[in-house]
Design an enzyme around this catalytic site. Structure first.
Site, PDB file in Angstrom:
ATOM      1  CG  LEU A   3      -1.844  -1.243   1.356  1.00 40.67           C
ATOM      2  CD1 LEU A   3      -2.742  -1.095   2.578  1.00 40.67           C
ATOM      3  CD2 LEU A   3      -2.679  -1.460   0.107  1.00 40.67           C
ATOM      4  CG  ASP A   4       2.987   4.415  -3.142  1.00 38.97           C
ATOM      5  OD1 ASP A   4       4.171   4.422  -2.773  1.00 38.97           O
ATOM      6  OD2 ASP A   4       2.431   5.376  -3.721  1.00 38.97           O
ATOM      7  CB  ALA A   5       1.884   7.362  -0.517  1.00 34.71           C
ATOM      8  CB  VAL A   6      -1.160   3.414   2.888  1.00 33.59           C
ATOM      9  CG1 VAL A   6      -0.315   3.099   4.111  1.00 33.59           C
ATOM     10  CG2 VAL A   6      -2.608   3.003   3.093  1.00 33.59           C
TER      11      VAL A   6
END
Length: 570
Positions: free
Chosen positions: A237-240
């Site tokens: 989960l990128d830059a979540v």
């Protein structure tokens, strides 16, 4: 085959999470659409995923278009390259964003459901899946300003009017945490000529999605389900941390962000049990580990962002005290969670995770020292108007080096750093530039115009194979040394991510780590983090040094500068 039966507690959990996030805004029709999509995906997934993790799990981080060839597309070439060079070394491949994109080397996604045609197609991904386990990026916070979704918003098409976050530019947003020294709001003109200011956390080409809109959640769950159907074993989960916005707050780590992650986790658990959810939050350690939740309901793993800069600090100061003190404090909420450890990645070495561990003066000294050796630095704006270094941009090989080093000296520190990575509890990940012994790509920075390009070089497949095959070259030596370490690690249960871990310093420059498996296998690792020979007493007599391949006959051990040993108790 019809949909697999629901476990009632899973459905109840998802419904409760929807209530907690949306209350009545998530209608019966929304719920029907969501559960229909989940049911369909459950019925289509036939391959079972590995449950949990063990010592054999080591991840290779790479771009899909890492290698080029005049007659084949990059993913087809990567499959061949992986088969030859990496299949016997790694268990998983983390393919950095491979969808059509418009900026940020893939993290500004145009279409989540397609493979960038210049790289290949889903058949190439499926072929790679036959060789290894896969990790996909779920770029869930934002998407490209060149995307069809955003164009639909600009054209004011029904159903897209709330997909993105409109904000009055006079709103007081001074409390918002800023990861970049760029404007938070960007003006855009709609088809009727009106101007709207939209939330753009990372750049004007990366438009933040509005998760307060149920249609956005449905669209992004559809992406998650698609990735599960395409075989993703790990989901990053990128830059979540930025996913939910409430003006007047920091807009990072908000409660509803955590609830959305729990919702993604619950859906993955229902559809493809064994899928690992990994949160990417480049923030101070205390905030980072909050994404593990209660140990069973949020992320399975968190990126261990404090490890890369602490290893650099230890090497450059020749003092492992801070690294040891931090590592002694590491705790997990349950044995259903672990660390995702790394040293280098497609991004720089983040500095925020050092804050609260090292004094600011020590951080600034590390930045200054690395700048003097050729590293670049990205900065962030603070709420008080000042700025701070946010990340160091450098290959990890050069981050550990001095400009006048010989290759032997570079490799000694490089080997030591990666042996620390492979010894720590958790699942280790190695960036492809590291295992190929890459140096700073200043030409790439000049060509592309941003600092992170220094560690994102792409290669002609034939040329890089020739360099890796050149006996005695830095690339060849780095590849073989690191590959041998990884293979050795994967053979020993003491390195299971969950095995017992103790750490201490015998003196400021000598680190001792002991890993003990449930079956009793015990390995003691000694690290000389200095350029001077060290003589230490350790209770390792009668053991066998797995790296240097000799019996250890005495309690006294002599370590060469930068030497590491893995001593197995006999």
């Amino acid at each position: 085959m019809g949909p697999l039966p629901w476990k009632s507690e899973m459905k109840e959990k998802i419904n409760q999470l929807l209530n907690d996030v949306y209350a009545d805004a998530f209608s019966a029709a929304h719920r029907e659409a969501l559960f229909t999509a989940i049911d369909r995906s459950k019925s289509l997934i036939t391959q079972q995923r590995k449950q949990g993790w063990d010592e054999s799990d080591v991840v290779l981080i790479t771009y899909a278009d890492q290698f080029h060839h005049a007659e084949q597309k990059p993913l087809a070439i990567f499959n061949q390259f992986y088969q030859k060079w990496f299949k016997s070394v790694f268990s998983h491949v983390h393919l950095l964003p491979f969808c059509p994109w418009s900026s940020d080397d893939g993290f500004s996604v145009i279409d989540y459901h397609r493979v960038a045609p210049e790289s290949g197609d889903w058949n190439d991904i499926a072929e790679l899946k036959r060789q290894t386990k896969l990790m996909f990026d779920f770029v869930c916070n934002h998407m490209s300003a060149k995307s069809e979704w955003f164009n639909n918003y600009l054209q004011q098409k029904p159903g897209f009017e709330n997909f993105f976050i409109e904000m009055d530019p006079e709103t007081d947003l001074s409390a918002v945490t800023r990861p970049r020294a760029l404007p938070l709001l960007t003006p855009f003109t709609l088809s009727d000529g009106s101007v709207r200011h939209l939330w753009t956390t990372f750049s004007e080409d990366q438009i933040d999605l509005n998760y307060a809109c149920p249609e956005v959640l449905l669209a992004m769950v559809d992406v998650l389900l698609h990735y599960l159907l395409q075989g993703a074993d790990y989901i990053r989960l990128d830059a979540v941390g930025f996913m939910w916005k409430t003006p007047g707050t920091s807009c990072i780590h908000l409660e509803k962000t955590h609830l959305l992650i729990k919702l993604f986790r619950a859906i993955a658990d229902a559809v493809a049990p064994g899928t690992v959810i990994i949160t990417e939050t480049n923030v101070p350690h205390k905030d980072n580990i909050s994404y593990l939740g209660n140990g069973s309901d949020e992320a399975h793993m968190v990126y261990q962002f404090s490890l890369p800069p602490l290893v650099l600090h230890s090497v450059h100061s020749q003092d492992a005290t801070a690294l040891c003190r931090w590592a002694q404090s590491l705790t997990l909420p349950s044995d259903k969670t672990t660390w995702f450890n790394f040293l280098a990645s497609h991004d720089g070495v983040g500095l925020n995770p050092l804050r609260g561990i090292l004094p600011e003066d020590d951080i600034l000294q590390l930045v200054d020292k690395l700048q003097q050796q050729g590293a670049l630095v990205n900065w962030k704006n603070n709420p008080d108007g000042s700025r701070s270094p946010y990340e160091i941009n450098v290959t990890y090989m050069d981050a550990l080096s001095r400009q006048d080093d010989s290759d032997d000296e570079r490799l000694a520190r490089f080997t030591l750093a990666h042996a620390i990575l492979l010894t720590f509890p958790g699942v280790p990940a190695v960036y492809i530039q590291s295992i190929m012994g890459s140096r700073n790509d200043y030409a790439g920075v000049e060509k592309l115009g941003y600092n992170r390009a220094i560690n994102r070089q792409k290669y002609d497949a034939a040329e890089i194979e020739q360099q890796l095959s050149a006996s005695g070259s830095l690339r060849s030596r780095a590849y073989h040394i690191l590959s041998q370490l990884i293979v050795l690690r994967r053979q020993h249960k003491a390195f299971h991510p969950d095995s017992q871990f103790t750490i201490q310093t015998l003196n400021p420059s000598v680190l001792l780590i002991t890993r003990t498996a449930n079956d009793g296998e015990e390995i003691t690792a000694l690290f000389n983090i200095s350029d001077k020979e060290q003589h230490v007493d350790a209770n390792v007599q009668g053991g066998f040094d797995l790296i240097n391949k000799h019996a250890v006959m005495d309690t006294s051990v002599t370590l060469r500068p930068w030497q590491v040993t893995w001593i197995k108790k006999q």
